[in-house]
Design a protein around this motif. Sequence first.
Motif, PDB file in Angstrom:
ATOM      1  N   ALA A  75      45.503  89.241  68.082  1.00  0.00           N
ATOM      2  CA  ALA A  75      46.113  87.848  67.035  1.00  0.00           C
ATOM      3  C   ALA A  75      44.779  87.508  66.733  1.00  0.00           C
ATOM      4  O   ALA A  75      45.100  87.061  65.629  1.00  0.00           O
ATOM      5  N   ALA A  76      43.642  87.377  67.101  1.00  0.00           N
ATOM      6  CA  ALA A  76      42.545  86.137  66.348  1.00  0.00           C
ATOM      7  C   ALA A  76      42.086  86.653  65.493  1.00  0.00           C
ATOM      8  O   ALA A  76      41.563  86.542  64.865  1.00  0.00           O
ATOM      9  N   GLU A  77      41.941  88.030  65.845  1.00  0.00           N
ATOM     10  CA  GLU A  77      41.340  88.483  64.418  1.00  0.00           C
ATOM     11  C   GLU A  77      42.648  88.810  62.969  1.00  0.00           C
ATOM     12  O   GLU A  77      41.198  89.087  62.001  1.00  0.00           O
ATOM     13  N   ARG A  78      43.325  88.880  63.687  1.00  0.00           N
ATOM     14  CA  ARG A  78      44.576  89.361  62.197  1.00  0.00           C
ATOM     15  C   ARG A  78      44.921  87.621  62.137  1.00  0.00           C
ATOM     16  O   ARG A  78      46.076  87.825  60.915  1.00  0.00           O
ATOM     17  N   CYS A  79      44.955  86.269  62.288  1.00  0.00           N
ATOM     18  CA  CYS A  79      45.674  85.377  62.211  1.00  0.00           C
ATOM     19  C   CYS A  79      44.721  84.081  62.003  1.00  0.00           C
ATOM     20  O   CYS A  79      45.301  82.882  62.853  1.00  0.00           O
ATOM     21  N   ILE A 103      39.928  82.840  70.091  1.00  0.00           N
ATOM     22  CA  ILE A 103      40.996  81.742  69.778  1.00  0.00           C
ATOM     23  C   ILE A 103      40.282  81.199  68.613  1.00  0.00           C
ATOM     24  O   ILE A 103      40.542  80.449  67.372  1.00  0.00           O
ATOM     25  N   ALA A 104      38.729  80.551  69.395  1.00  0.00           N
ATOM     26  CA  ALA A 104      38.045  79.325  68.992  1.00  0.00           C
ATOM     27  C   ALA A 104      37.458  79.514  67.802  1.00  0.00           C
ATOM     28  O   ALA A 104      37.325  78.778  67.102  1.00  0.00           O
ATOM     29  N   PHE A 105      36.590  80.765  67.614  1.00  0.00           N
ATOM     30  CA  PHE A 105      35.854  81.307  66.094  1.00  0.00           C
ATOM     31  C   PHE A 105      36.493  81.856  65.119  1.00  0.00           C
ATOM     32  O   PHE A 105      36.257  81.048  64.179  1.00  0.00           O
ATOM     33  N   ARG A 106      37.736  81.742  65.523  1.00  0.00           N
ATOM     34  CA  ARG A 106      38.324  82.538  64.029  1.00  0.00           C
ATOM     35  C   ARG A 106      40.186  82.051  63.844  1.00  0.00           C
ATOM     36  O   ARG A 106      39.978  82.058  62.835  1.00  0.00           O
ATOM     37  N   CYS A 107      40.757  81.125  64.902  1.00  0.00           N
ATOM     38  CA  CYS A 107      42.262  80.563  64.322  1.00  0.00           C
ATOM     39  C   CYS A 107      41.507  78.975  64.572  1.00  0.00           C
ATOM     40  O   CYS A 107      41.527  77.852  65.386  1.00  0.00           O
ATOM     41  N   THR A 164      36.311  77.702  77.661  1.00  0.00           N
ATOM     42  CA  THR A 164      37.190  77.823  76.996  1.00  0.00           C
ATOM     43  C   THR A 164      37.754  75.903  76.290  1.00  0.00           C
ATOM     44  O   THR A 164      37.666  76.077  74.445  1.00  0.00           O
ATOM     45  N   LEU A 165      37.307  75.288  77.182  1.00  0.00           N
ATOM     46  CA  LEU A 165      37.491  73.599  76.519  1.00  0.00           C
ATOM     47  C   LEU A 165      36.894  73.585  75.876  1.00  0.00           C
ATOM     48  O   LEU A 165      37.142  73.138  74.467  1.00  0.00           O
ATOM     49  N   VAL A 166      35.000  73.948  75.770  1.00  0.00           N
ATOM     50  CA  VAL A 166      34.687  73.911  75.067  1.00  0.00           C
ATOM     51  C   VAL A 166      33.966  73.633  73.830  1.00  0.00           C
ATOM     52  O   VAL A 166      34.352  73.962  72.863  1.00  0.00           O
ATOM     53  N   MET A 167      34.558  75.629  73.831  1.00  0.00           N
ATOM     54  CA  MET A 167      34.780  75.827  72.469  1.00  0.00           C
ATOM     55  C   MET A 167      36.006  76.570  72.105  1.00  0.00           C
ATOM     56  O   MET A 167      35.693  75.841  70.259  1.00  0.00           O
ATOM     57  N   ILE A 168      36.384  75.407  72.174  1.00  0.00           N
ATOM     58  CA  ILE A 168      38.403  74.923  71.761  1.00  0.00           C
ATOM     59  C   ILE A 168      37.665  73.339  70.909  1.00  0.00           C
ATOM     60  O   ILE A 168      37.889  73.690  69.511  1.00  0.00           O
ATOM     61  N   GLY A 169      37.288  73.129  71.429  1.00  0.00           N
ATOM     62  CA  GLY A 169      36.579  71.742  71.324  1.00  0.00           C
ATOM     63  C   GLY A 169      35.811  71.707  70.301  1.00  0.00           C
ATOM     64  O   GLY A 169      36.019  70.720  69.481  1.00  0.00           O
ATOM     65  N   ARG A 170      34.609  72.649  70.122  1.00  0.00           N
ATOM     66  CA  ARG A 170      33.492  72.178  69.082  1.00  0.00           C
ATOM     67  C   ARG A 170      33.929  72.936  67.784  1.00  0.00           C
ATOM     68  O   ARG A 170      33.920  72.732  66.441  1.00  0.00           O
ATOM     69  N   ASN A 171      35.256  73.858  67.811  1.00  0.00           N
ATOM     70  CA  ASN A 171      35.285  75.100  66.747  1.00  0.00           C
ATOM     71  C   ASN A 171      36.641  74.633  66.376  1.00  0.00           C
ATOM     72  O   ASN A 171      36.908  75.720  65.067  1.00  0.00           O
ATOM     73  N   CYS A 172      37.895  73.776  66.603  1.00  0.00           N
ATOM     74  CA  CYS A 172      39.082  73.728  66.381  1.00  0.00           C
ATOM     75  C   CYS A 172      38.721  71.824  66.283  1.00  0.00           C
ATOM     76  O   CYS A 172      39.427  71.747  67.160  1.00  0.00           O
TER      77      CYS A 172
END
Length: 300
Positions: free
Chosen positions: A103-107, A129-133, A151-159
């Motif tokens: 899903a991350a690669e296509r949405c 998910i963090a880097f593509r969405c 995951t929380l760090v990556m999501i926070g930085r990128n979303c």
Amino acid sequence: MDDWGGLAPEILTNIISRLTIQERWTGPMFVRKSWLAVCRDPFLWSTFDLEKSFELYPESTQWWSSEFERKIDSMIRSVVDWSDGGLTEIRVRHCSDHALSYAAERCPNLEALAVRSSPHVTDASMAKIAFRCRSLKELDISYCHEISHDTLVMIGRNCPNLTTLKRNLMDWSDSSRHVGSVVPAEYLDACPQDGDTEAEAIGKHMMNLERLEIQFSRLSAKGLVSICEGCPKLEYLDLFGCVHLSSRDIANNVSRLKGVKEVKKPDVYVPRSGDVVAQTERYGHWRLYDERFDIQSMRI
């Protein structure tokens, strides 16, 4: 049936759009090929929400099986393909890294993702998910024990648009509650322990959060400080089951949140050996503070 078969595709699409996902999946897809083609119209698949279906039935041991996980993964992959990249919302349970990575690669326009109770969702797929969405606004990773603070760090930085985070854990404070549970015992025993580390990641990287649920987190006052200092826009904070927090810890720190509207207190007592109070009233020590814990008075 012949009369229905002659309907124009746009009319049939309008009719099918009014059905629930479960009704679509078990009904019109199997009527005829032309209906199946309409059911695959990207217009019908901007969202994929199975949460209501899960809520309709009592939790089953079958849900925790690899066979069931493969079925959920297969459904996600199908919907991703049918959406033609337009999927903005996924709400499921018991999926795996394989489906989430797909899903991350296509949405790239995904805005809401809920994958609670998914034992095989890890930091690996969440990194994708963090880097593509990057338009993600809502994330529910409750009861996902293989997901860490990374995951929380990556999501926070990128979303940066994330406003809702649900990171609830299972009740580890009273083992008697799990007697007869359908959740595998080894999974219950693997509950994440690093509450303060996760709280620090949230406070440092998710400054736009408005709603945060961390039931049964093992965070201490230190972790709560990180959250309240780093997330000034919080309006709702769910601390139910966070037994390492005192009423004073909560009152002192929540007062920093000028826009807070509701705080759900721990309201759980962890009994000690020989504790008579614990035997008579499980939640007694929190009720002693009901009058003192007043959000409105904190704003003065």
